[in-house]
Design a protein around this motif. Structure first.
Motif, PDB file in Angstrom:
ATOM      1  N   LEU A  64       0.833  -1.209   0.000  1.00  0.00           N
ATOM      2  CA  LEU A  64       0.000   0.000   0.000  1.00  0.00           C
ATOM      3  C   LEU A  64       0.865   1.254   0.000  1.00  0.00           C
ATOM      4  O   LEU A  64       0.562   2.238  -0.699  1.00  0.00           O
ATOM      5  N   ARG A  65       1.950   1.240   0.782  1.00  0.00           N
ATOM      6  CA  ARG A  65       2.853   2.402   0.810  1.00  0.00           C
ATOM      7  C   ARG A  65       3.527   2.587  -0.556  1.00  0.00           C
ATOM      8  O   ARG A  65       3.686   3.725  -1.028  1.00  0.00           O
ATOM      9  N   ALA A  66       3.887   1.505  -1.199  1.00  0.00           N
ATOM     10  CA  ALA A  66       4.520   1.596  -2.516  1.00  0.00           C
ATOM     11  C   ALA A  66       3.548   2.136  -3.550  1.00  0.00           C
ATOM     12  O   ALA A  66       3.933   2.931  -4.424  1.00  0.00           O
ATOM     13  N   ALA A  67       2.290   1.731  -3.461  1.00  0.00           N
ATOM     14  CA  ALA A  67       1.278   2.223  -4.399  1.00  0.00           C
ATOM     15  C   ALA A  67       1.134   3.733  -4.294  1.00  0.00           C
ATOM     16  O   ALA A  67       0.998   4.440  -5.306  1.00  0.00           O
ATOM     17  N   MET A  68       1.177   4.253  -3.078  1.00  0.00           N
ATOM     18  CA  MET A  68       1.117   5.706  -2.893  1.00  0.00           C
ATOM     19  C   MET A  68       2.384   6.362  -3.435  1.00  0.00           C
ATOM     20  O   MET A  68       2.328   7.422  -4.071  1.00  0.00           O
ATOM     21  N   TYR A  69       3.529   5.738  -3.198  1.00  0.00           N
ATOM     22  CA  TYR A  69       4.821   6.259  -3.663  1.00  0.00           C
ATOM     23  C   TYR A  69       4.830   6.408  -5.182  1.00  0.00           C
ATOM     24  O   TYR A  69       5.320   7.416  -5.722  1.00  0.00           O
ATOM     25  N   TYR A  70       4.278   5.421  -5.891  1.00  0.00           N
ATOM     26  CA  TYR A  70       4.322   5.424  -7.349  1.00  0.00           C
ATOM     27  C   TYR A  70       3.160   6.184  -7.999  1.00  0.00           C
ATOM     28  O   TYR A  70       3.014   6.150  -9.226  1.00  0.00           O
ATOM     29  N   GLN A  71       2.360   6.851  -7.203  1.00  0.00           N
ATOM     30  CA  GLN A  71       1.318   7.685  -7.788  1.00  0.00           C
ATOM     31  C   GLN A  71       1.920   8.855  -8.557  1.00  0.00           C
ATOM     32  O   GLN A  71       1.294   9.425  -9.442  1.00  0.00           O
ATOM     33  N   SER A  72       3.149   9.206  -8.204  1.00  0.00           N
ATOM     34  CA  SER A  72       3.888  10.243  -8.930  1.00  0.00           C
ATOM     35  C   SER A  72       5.079   9.595  -9.619  1.00  0.00           C
ATOM     36  O   SER A  72       5.623   8.592  -9.132  1.00  0.00           O
ATOM     37  N   ALA A  77      13.692   3.624  -7.369  1.00  0.00           N
ATOM     38  CA  ALA A  77      12.772   2.547  -7.034  1.00  0.00           C
ATOM     39  C   ALA A  77      12.453   2.554  -5.538  1.00  0.00           C
ATOM     40  O   ALA A  77      13.283   2.954  -4.704  1.00  0.00           O
ATOM     41  N   TYR A  78      11.260   2.118  -5.210  1.00  0.00           N
ATOM     42  CA  TYR A  78      10.854   2.011  -3.810  1.00  0.00           C
ATOM     43  C   TYR A  78      11.689   0.924  -3.130  1.00  0.00           C
ATOM     44  O   TYR A  78      11.974  -0.121  -3.709  1.00  0.00           O
ATOM     45  N   GLY A  79      12.085   1.153  -1.906  1.00  0.00           N
ATOM     46  CA  GLY A  79      12.943   0.198  -1.198  1.00  0.00           C
ATOM     47  C   GLY A  79      12.156  -0.866  -0.456  1.00  0.00           C
ATOM     48  O   GLY A  79      11.923  -0.749   0.756  1.00  0.00           O
ATOM     49  N   PHE A  80      11.738  -1.892  -1.166  1.00  0.00           N
ATOM     50  CA  PHE A  80      10.996  -2.986  -0.541  1.00  0.00           C
ATOM     51  C   PHE A  80      11.896  -3.791   0.385  1.00  0.00           C
ATOM     52  O   PHE A  80      13.086  -3.979   0.130  1.00  0.00           O
TER      53      PHE A  80
END
Length: 303
Positions: free
Chosen positions: A27-35, A40-43
């Protein structure tokens, strides 16, 4: 590689539970990639302890690709079949970030199959002479596809045609075979999917071929013991003597053919060896049983 039924292991709760770490991270990554993002997001939560445990169980503590046993001295890489951060050769692709915590996108891998490293790779252009050379191998961020590629979370990635083999989705035996060249057991391509997988996973790296050769020598020794046992039984002059040997014979047969089971190291290659010996074993055992039948009182009465 051997086929793997992902359904035989329960999905890790950390990835699937509504309050699980993996789900929250998605969910946090989905918000991050809205822009649009340049980084890359740090999973991190795709490798929670329950995920590692489930992957080890699913793949019998082996690498999903080369089938080498993964030990405490070489822990698994939790591998994303579809890379999560970027795609080699695709400058504008963000990676399949929406699958970073998806159970069906995760596999167990050894370091050499997963990470880009210089390896001595073996091959044969004519199937007779062995070639070798050093080059970069390991899947890393590679994910070649034939045709259109999914580029965002709303695209259906199931419509892609990956050129790499995921053993939980495809039977590797339809795409990869085996051949011994100059005493080195090599994986050989049956299809384009097999060739791409052999090349990118480095399935013919020299150390891996050496390990398969060592395993083959073990199988050859067991096969010799099996044949020797059959010959000894054939020399018995009484039915009682034959019957005493039969449990020993069954033990040798079971042990030899058990190497093809999926929980064993290099089981795909072992199956190739075992299958190539099957007719010989079957003929020898049938001949032995026929001789026993002829020489037994029941057999004599039937003549």
């Amino acid at each position: 590689m051997v086929p793997v039924d992902r359904n035989r292991v329960a999905k890790p709760a950390s990835l699937t539970a509504p309050n699980g770490a993996g789900h929250r991270e998605h969910l946090r990554a989905a918000m991050y990639y809205q822009s649009p993002r340049n980084k890359a997001y740090g999973f991190a939560h795709y490798k929670e302890p329950d995920v590692v445990t489930a992957l080890n169980k699913l793949f019998h503590n082996k690498c999903a690709y080369c089938e080498g046993k993964i030990t405490s001295t070489g822990p698994i890489d939790v591998e994303h079949f579809r890379p999560k951060g970027q795609i080699e050769g695709e400058v504008n692709h963000p990676g399949y970030w929406w699958l970073a915590t998806e159970w069906t996108n995760l596999l167990a891998s050894c370091i050499d199959c997963n990470r880009g490293r210089n390896q001595t790779l073996l091959g044969s252009e004519d199937g007779q002479r062995l070639t070798q050379g050093e080059r970069l191998s390991g899947k890393h961020d590679h994910f070649p596809v034939a045709g259109p590629r999914a580029t965002c979370a709303t695209d259906d990635h199931a419509l892609e045609d990956p050129l790499l083999i995921d053993p939980t989705c495809v039977d590797p035996g339809e795409h990869i075979g085996w051949k011994v060249v100059a005493d080195q057991p090599l994986a050989v391509a049956i299809s384009q999917y097999g060739q791409t997988s052999i090349d990118l996973f480095g399935l013919n790296r020299s150390k891996l071929a050496e390990a398969r050769l060592e395993y083959q020598l073990k199988l050859d020794e067991e096969f010799l013991c099996l044949k020797t046992t059959i010959h000894k039984i054939a020399k018995e002059t009484t039915d009682e003597g034959v019957r005493e040997w039969m449990p020993v014979l069954q033990m040798h047969i079971d042990r030899f053919f058990s190497h093809a089971k999926a929980n064993n190291e290099y089981s795909a290659f072992a199956r190739h060896i075992v299958d190539s010996r099957y007719d010989t074993v079957s003929e020898m055992v049938d001949a032995l049983l026929a001789r026993v039948a002829r020489e037994s009182p029941v057999g004599a009465a039937a003549r």
